[in-house]
Write a protein that holds these residues in place. Structure first.
Motif, PDB file in Angstrom:
ATOM      1  N   LEU A   1       0.826  -1.212   0.000  1.00 52.26           N
ATOM      2  CA  LEU A   1       0.000   0.000   0.000  1.00 52.26           C
ATOM      3  C   LEU A   1       0.859   1.261   0.000  1.00 52.26           C
ATOM      4  N   LEU A   2       1.959   1.244   0.752  1.00 59.36           N
ATOM      5  CA  LEU A   2       2.855   2.408   0.767  1.00 59.36           C
ATOM      6  C   LEU A   2       3.469   2.641  -0.613  1.00 59.36           C
ATOM      7  N   LEU A   3       3.867   1.560  -1.280  1.00 59.32           N
ATOM      8  CA  LEU A   3       4.423   1.695  -2.630  1.00 59.32           C
ATOM      9  C   LEU A   3       3.364   2.199  -3.610  1.00 59.32           C
ATOM     10  N   THR A   4       2.136   1.766  -3.417  1.00 55.90           N
ATOM     11  CA  THR A   4       1.043   2.240  -4.268  1.00 55.90           C
ATOM     12  C   THR A   4       0.830   3.738  -4.066  1.00 55.90           C
ATOM     13  N   ASP A   5       0.886   4.181  -2.819  1.00 61.12           N
ATOM     14  CA  ASP A   5       0.773   5.618  -2.541  1.00 61.12           C
ATOM     15  C   ASP A   5       1.902   6.388  -3.227  1.00 61.12           C
ATOM     16  N   ARG A   6       3.080   5.813  -3.191  1.00 62.87           N
ATOM     17  CA  ARG A   6       4.233   6.467  -3.824  1.00 62.87           C
ATOM     18  C   ARG A   6       4.033   6.561  -5.339  1.00 62.87           C
ATOM     19  N   MET A   7       3.465   5.494  -5.927  1.00 59.82           N
ATOM     20  CA  MET A   7       3.210   5.522  -7.364  1.00 59.82           C
ATOM     21  C   MET A   7       2.239   6.654  -7.708  1.00 59.82           C
ATOM     22  N   GLU A   8       1.240   6.818  -6.884  1.00 51.46           N
ATOM     23  CA  GLU A   8       0.253   7.872  -7.134  1.00 51.46           C
ATOM     24  C   GLU A   8       0.886   9.250  -6.975  1.00 51.46           C
ATOM     25  N   GLU A   9       1.699   9.416  -5.936  1.00 50.70           N
ATOM     26  CA  GLU A   9       2.303  10.721  -5.667  1.00 50.70           C
ATOM     27  C   GLU A   9       3.393  11.077  -6.673  1.00 50.70           C
ATOM     28  N   ASP A  10       4.306  10.123  -6.934  1.00 53.08           N
ATOM     29  CA  ASP A  10       5.456  10.413  -7.792  1.00 53.08           C
ATOM     30  C   ASP A  10       5.099  10.474  -9.272  1.00 53.08           C
ATOM     31  N   PHE A  11       4.226   9.561  -9.713  1.00 47.57           N
ATOM     32  CA  PHE A  11       3.946   9.467 -11.137  1.00 47.57           C
ATOM     33  C   PHE A  11       2.561   9.992 -11.516  1.00 47.57           C
ATOM     34  N   GLY A  12       1.707  10.202 -10.518  1.00 46.42           N
ATOM     35  CA  GLY A  12       0.396  10.758 -10.789  1.00 46.42           C
ATOM     36  C   GLY A  12      -0.599   9.761 -11.367  1.00 46.42           C
ATOM     37  N   TYR A  13      -0.362   8.484 -11.186  1.00 46.66           N
ATOM     38  CA  TYR A  13      -1.264   7.459 -11.712  1.00 46.66           C
ATOM     39  C   TYR A  13      -2.325   7.114 -10.674  1.00 46.66           C
ATOM     40  N   ARG A  14      -3.311   7.965 -10.539  1.00 48.75           N
ATOM     41  CA  ARG A  14      -4.360   7.800  -9.534  1.00 48.75           C
ATOM     42  C   ARG A  14      -5.231   6.587  -9.849  1.00 48.75           C
ATOM     43  N   GLN A  15      -5.622   6.429 -11.110  1.00 45.37           N
ATOM     44  CA  GLN A  15      -6.502   5.326 -11.500  1.00 45.37           C
ATOM     45  C   GLN A  15      -5.806   3.983 -11.284  1.00 45.37           C
ATOM     46  N   GLU A  16      -4.558   3.880 -11.709  1.00 40.36           N
ATOM     47  CA  GLU A  16      -3.814   2.630 -11.523  1.00 40.36           C
ATOM     48  C   GLU A  16      -3.602   2.340 -10.040  1.00 40.36           C
ATOM     49  N   ALA A  17      -3.377   3.375  -9.258  1.00 43.36           N
ATOM     50  CA  ALA A  17      -3.207   3.195  -7.816  1.00 43.36           C
ATOM     51  C   ALA A  17      -4.494   2.672  -7.191  1.00 43.36           C
ATOM     52  N   MET A  18      -5.627   3.164  -7.644  1.00 43.38           N
ATOM     53  CA  MET A  18      -6.899   2.673  -7.113  1.00 43.38           C
ATOM     54  C   MET A  18      -7.090   1.188  -7.441  1.00 43.38           C
ATOM     55  N   VAL A  19      -6.742   0.801  -8.666  1.00 42.66           N
ATOM     56  CA  VAL A  19      -6.857  -0.608  -9.064  1.00 42.66           C
ATOM     57  C   VAL A  19      -5.918  -1.476  -8.227  1.00 42.66           C
ATOM     58  N   LEU A  20      -4.701  -0.997  -8.020  1.00 41.35           N
ATOM     59  CA  LEU A  20      -3.739  -1.753  -7.212  1.00 41.35           C
ATOM     60  C   LEU A  20      -4.207  -1.874  -5.765  1.00 41.35           C
ATOM     61  N   ARG A  21      -4.758  -0.798  -5.215  1.00 39.62           N
ATOM     62  CA  ARG A  21      -5.276  -0.861  -3.841  1.00 39.62           C
ATOM     63  C   ARG A  21      -6.396  -1.890  -3.730  1.00 39.62           C
ATOM     64  N   GLN A  22      -7.232  -1.952  -4.749  1.00 39.66           N
ATOM     65  CA  GLN A  22      -8.317  -2.939  -4.745  1.00 39.66           C
ATOM     66  C   GLN A  22      -7.746  -4.354  -4.802  1.00 39.66           C
ATOM     67  N   GLN A  23      -6.735  -4.562  -5.634  1.00 40.57           N
ATOM     68  CA  GLN A  23      -6.088  -5.882  -5.711  1.00 40.57           C
ATOM     69  C   GLN A  23      -5.460  -6.253  -4.370  1.00 40.57           C
ATOM     70  N   ILE A  24      -4.800  -5.286  -3.752  1.00 36.97           N
ATOM     71  CA  ILE A  24      -4.171  -5.542  -2.452  1.00 36.97           C
ATOM     72  C   ILE A  24      -5.234  -5.913  -1.433  1.00 36.97           C
ATOM     73  N   SER A  25      -6.332  -5.171  -1.426  1.00 34.97           N
ATOM     74  CA  SER A  25      -7.418  -5.448  -0.489  1.00 34.97           C
ATOM     75  C   SER A  25      -7.994  -6.845  -0.718  1.00 34.97           C
ATOM     76  N   GLU A  26      -8.181  -7.215  -1.975  1.00 28.82           N
ATOM     77  CA  GLU A  26      -8.708  -8.548  -2.281  1.00 28.82           C
ATOM     78  C   GLU A  26      -7.754  -9.643  -1.812  1.00 28.82           C
ATOM     79  N   ARG A  27      -6.482  -9.451  -2.088  1.00 30.09           N
ATOM     80  CA  ARG A  27      -5.497 -10.465  -1.648  1.00 30.09           C
ATOM     81  C   ARG A  27      -5.427 -10.538  -0.128  1.00 30.09           C
ATOM     82  N   GLN A  28      -5.520  -9.383   0.505  1.00 27.99           N
ATOM     83  CA  GLN A  28      -5.489  -9.353   1.966  1.00 27.99           C
ATOM     84  C   GLN A  28      -6.704 -10.082   2.527  1.00 27.99           C
TER      85      GLN A  28
END
Length: 189
Positions: free
Chosen positions: A85-112
């Protein structure tokens, strides 16, 4: 006479001092000019380095993003969901990929959630086995451990009462079997 005698000496010394000053100026002038050139060159290198860092950031942006994606997948594979999740936040902040970060957060939540369900199912199987073996204290300990891990899940919070119900049912069966054997006068039973 003293002034006339020392006048040529003073004049000679003055000429020697001026000659030394001119000689020093002649020696120091190229050195000063060279230092100024070095200063200009260092400023240019500094500016080019700064430009180079910016150019690298733009040129390697795709590689950096791909490396970050791989790191997120590795963290999920290791079940370190907080790091993912921290790396996903970094991806959103550094690269501005908000949509991809949301998808990754959902994947992380599902796996969790999948990992939590698997752990709960494994523990429930263990608790069932312990109850079948009538190891009530061990079953309670496993239920308490699971409650500490997942306090928000109602199914987990109900485990101690389910264990107690099974214990009471086993107790009732034993008492009924005892009374049945007693009424038949079955001493071994």
């Amino acid at each position: 006479i003293l002034v006339l005698a020392t006048w040529p000496l003073a004049a000679a010394m003055l000429r020697a001092a001026r000659a030394t000053e001119v000689g020093c100026d002649n020696v120091l002038a190229p050195l000063t000019e060279r230092l100024e050139q070095f200063s200009v060159m260092l400023n240019m290198i500094s500016e080019q380095q700064l430009l180079s860092d910016r150019a690298k950031a733009v040129a390697y942006r795709d590689k950096d993003r791909d490396a970050l994606r791989r790191a997120i997948q590795e963290e999920m594979g290791k079940r370190d969901f907080e790091s993912a999740l921290l790396l996903t936040d970094r991806m959103e902040e550094d690269f501005g990929y908000r949509q991809e970060a949301m998808v990754l957060r959902q994947q992380i939540s599902e796996r969790q959630n999948d990992a939590a369900r698997k752990q709960i199912m494994d523990s429930a199987t263990l608790i069932n086995r312990l109850c079948s073996q009538e190891k009530w204290n061990e079953a309670y300990r496993e239920a308490e451990r699971l409650i500490r891990l997942f306090p928000a899940i109602e199914q987990v919070r109900n485990l101690p009462s389910e264990i107690d119900a099974r214990r009471q049912q086993t107790k009732k069966q034993l008492i009924d079997a005892f009374h049945d054997a007693s009424s038949r006068r079955d001493l071994d039973g």
